[in-house]
Scaffold this motif. Structure first.
Motif, PDB file in Angstrom:
ATOM      1  N   ALA A 149      46.598  19.835  34.623  1.00 52.03           N
ATOM      2  CA  ALA A 149      45.210  20.211  34.347  1.00 52.03           C
ATOM      3  C   ALA A 149      44.435  20.437  35.643  1.00 52.03           C
ATOM      4  N   ALA A 150      44.694  19.590  36.658  1.00 52.56           N
ATOM      5  CA  ALA A 150      44.015  19.742  37.948  1.00 52.56           C
ATOM      6  C   ALA A 150      44.412  21.053  38.624  1.00 52.56           C
ATOM      7  N   ILE A 151      45.688  21.426  38.525  1.00 54.12           N
ATOM      8  CA  ILE A 151      46.159  22.689  39.120  1.00 54.12           C
ATOM      9  C   ILE A 151      45.478  23.872  38.438  1.00 54.12           C
ATOM     10  N   LYS A 152      45.398  23.824  37.113  1.00 47.88           N
ATOM     11  CA  LYS A 152      44.751  24.917  36.377  1.00 47.88           C
ATOM     12  C   LYS A 152      43.270  25.030  36.741  1.00 47.88           C
ATOM     13  N   GLU A 153      42.575  23.896  36.752  1.00 46.72           N
ATOM     14  CA  GLU A 153      41.143  23.922  37.038  1.00 46.72           C
ATOM     15  C   GLU A 153      40.868  24.374  38.469  1.00 46.72           C
ATOM     16  N   ASN A 154      41.741  23.994  39.389  1.00 48.61           N
ATOM     17  CA  ASN A 154      41.589  24.456  40.773  1.00 48.61           C
ATOM     18  C   ASN A 154      41.759  25.971  40.858  1.00 48.61           C
ATOM     19  N   GLU A 194      44.250  39.013  44.097  1.00 42.58           N
ATOM     20  CA  GLU A 194      45.560  38.837  43.466  1.00 42.58           C
ATOM     21  C   GLU A 194      46.452  37.813  44.154  1.00 42.58           C
ATOM     22  N   ASN A 195      46.232  37.568  45.448  1.00 46.26           N
ATOM     23  CA  ASN A 195      47.067  36.609  46.175  1.00 46.26           C
ATOM     24  C   ASN A 195      46.358  35.288  46.443  1.00 46.26           C
ATOM     25  N   SER A 196      45.277  35.027  45.710  1.00 43.90           N
ATOM     26  CA  SER A 196      44.496  33.816  45.973  1.00 43.90           C
ATOM     27  C   SER A 196      45.199  32.545  45.515  1.00 43.90           C
ATOM     28  N   SER A 197      46.158  32.661  44.606  1.00 42.78           N
ATOM     29  CA  SER A 197      46.875  31.489  44.103  1.00 42.78           C
ATOM     30  C   SER A 197      48.326  31.530  44.560  1.00 42.78           C
ATOM     31  N   SER A 198      48.856  30.352  44.911  1.00 43.16           N
ATOM     32  CA  SER A 198      50.266  30.251  45.296  1.00 43.16           C
ATOM     33  C   SER A 198      51.162  30.013  44.083  1.00 43.16           C
ATOM     34  N   ASN A 199      50.549  29.748  42.919  1.00 40.00           N
ATOM     35  CA  ASN A 199      51.329  29.525  41.704  1.00 40.00           C
ATOM     36  C   ASN A 199      51.823  30.865  41.170  1.00 40.00           C
ATOM     37  N   THR A 200      53.149  31.013  41.063  1.00 41.28           N
ATOM     38  CA  THR A 200      53.726  32.307  40.685  1.00 41.28           C
ATOM     39  C   THR A 200      53.398  32.714  39.251  1.00 41.28           C
ATOM     40  N   LEU A 201      53.231  31.737  38.348  1.00 45.73           N
ATOM     41  CA  LEU A 201      52.871  32.066  36.970  1.00 45.73           C
ATOM     42  C   LEU A 201      51.470  32.653  36.913  1.00 45.73           C
ATOM     43  N   PHE A 202      50.519  32.007  37.603  1.00 42.77           N
ATOM     44  CA  PHE A 202      49.154  32.519  37.642  1.00 42.77           C
ATOM     45  C   PHE A 202      49.116  33.902  38.296  1.00 42.77           C
ATOM     46  N   LYS A 203      49.879  34.061  39.372  1.00 34.99           N
ATOM     47  CA  LYS A 203      49.895  35.336  40.076  1.00 34.99           C
ATOM     48  C   LYS A 203      50.462  36.440  39.180  1.00 34.99           C
ATOM     49  N   LYS A 204      51.517  36.127  38.434  1.00 34.17           N
ATOM     50  CA  LYS A 204      52.129  37.100  37.520  1.00 34.17           C
ATOM     51  C   LYS A 204      51.128  37.525  36.447  1.00 34.17           C
TER      52      LYS A 204
END
Length: 413
Positions: A271-276, A303-313
């Protein structure tokens, strides 16, 4: 005396490099200026890894600020000092030049020297900062780049500093909240180990000589201690091997995507990762759109603001649909870029033509939610840590009391 290596321009404006012995950096600059050399970079040789930025030829990224450095703190301090000078009326290059001379932090000095050199060679400050991608995240660089393109660098940097201050405040609260329970756990563990390995063997020996037997709680503690002594190194090796395999797996594209998805399923942490992510993305889009950047360019910069590949996709899929003519909210909804509450707020902004303000509202909502979630996480972890510490101490106290009582009973017989 210290030795400094320098690069500069001589009186005929030709590039010159060399070394010079001086009492300190200021003295070296004075001597070189007296010789008619215009310095572009200077650094003390052998300064413990901070002598200058090294460039990776393959990636073009720079390093050289050493290990064990708090890079988020370095980024925050650099932007804060730069903003103070730039807001005072100095040009970008002059502000960085003053930072290069006056900063006392070796890591900040390396960064300021490299960025000043790049600016002197014609690069923008965002391009120069992008070379230090391990210090300045893509979201930071994108906001500064947008400020340069629109001529709104000052208000955008103020917004960026507010965002970084919020992140630092959250980080400090989390660390301060965890410090006390960690210290208590460490102290309790040390006390228990001292008892098991120094005091308990003596009590056991005395009971054995008197024909007595150890209490059950003491036997359990001793069994755990003996297991740790006999097999602890094998357990540690297995843990290290598992971590190494996980790191190797994560370095592959499929492994990174899989582990990023796993992390989102961990209670509280997910949840913390998502909210961040919601905070970073909404703040960046709100700032870019509010500064006059069009939707297409804003999406590209974000588009490259997140290091999480799922969010980026998901974000890239949404960006593609938006470029094809799908409305922003509909594309975000189809690709799970934002939750329902955020989509409801963004739809109002899209209908009224003030989407930038809606993104800011989304940022404030999830920033508060992130704060609450991290506070809850800190309380839970602190409680568990304190419970573990008090459990160890209680087991130790019970073991001591029962052992002493057993010893007294045996001696009385």
């Amino acid at each position: 005396m210290a030795t400094f290596s320098y690069t500069g321009l001589d009186s005929s404006k030709k590039k010159t490099t060399g070394t010079i012995n001086a009492n300190d950096r200021k003295d070296a600059v004075r001597i070189l200026n007296a010789r008619g050399i215009q310095i572009t970079s200077i650094a003390e040789k052998g300064a413990g890894g901070f002598g200058g930025a090294k460039t990776d030829k393959a990636s073009g990224k720079k390093s050289g600020i050493g290990f064990g450095v708090n890079k988020s703190k370095i980024a925050y301090n650099f932007i804060k000092k730069f903003l103070q000078l730039y807001a005072g009326g100095l040009a970008v290059g002059d502000a960085v030049k003053i930072m290069r001379v006056r900063t006392k932090n070796p890591a900040e000095q390396v960064i300021a020297e490299s960025i000043h050199k790049d600016i002197c060679e014609g690069k923008t400050i965002s391009d120069a900062m992008r070379s230090f991608s391990d210090v300045f995240g893509e979201n930071i660089v994108c906001m500064i780049e947008a400020g340069e393109k629109t001529g709104n660098l000052l208000p955008i940097m103020r917004n960026l500093l507010d965002f970084l201050e919020t992140k630092e405040a959250i980080k400090k609260k989390f660390i301060s909240g965890m410090s006390y329970p960690i210290v208590v756990c460490c102290v309790a563990t040390v006390v228990v180990l001292v008892f098991l390995f120094f005091l308990m063997p003596k009590i056991e020996k005395m009971l054995s000589s008197l024909g007595g037997d150890m209490p059950l709680i003491t036997k359990v503690l001793m069994a755990v201690a003996n297991f740790a002594l006999s097999y602890g190194h094998w357990v540690l090796l297995c843990v290290i091997a598992a971590i190494s395999l996980l790191i190797s797996f994560r370095r592959t594209p499929n492994g990174k995507f899989a582990t990023d998805c796993w992390m989102l399923k961990i209670p509280l942490i997910g949840a913390a990762i998502k909210e961040n992510y919601y905070c970073q993305t909404s703040n960046l889009l709100g700032t870019l759109l509010g500064s006059g950047i069009n939707t297409t360019e804003a999406m590209k910069l974000t588009e490259n603001s997140s290091s999480n590949t799922l969010f980026k996709k998901n974000f890239l899929e949404a960006k593609k649909q938006i470029l094809d003519g799908v409305s922003l909210c509909l594309a975000f909804e189809k690709n799970n870029v934002f939750p329902e509450l955020a989509l409801d707020i963004l739809s109002v902004g899209e209908n009224t033509g003030d989407i930038a303000s809606s993104f800011k509202e989304v940022f404030h909502i999830y920033n508060q939610s992130l704060n609450d979630n991290l506070k809850r996480m800190t309380n839970i972890i602190s409680t568990m840590a304190m419970g573990f510490a008090f459990g160890l101490v209680a087991a130790l106290a019970l073991s001591i009391v029962t052992s002493v009582m057993k010893l007294s009973t045996t001696m009385a017989k």
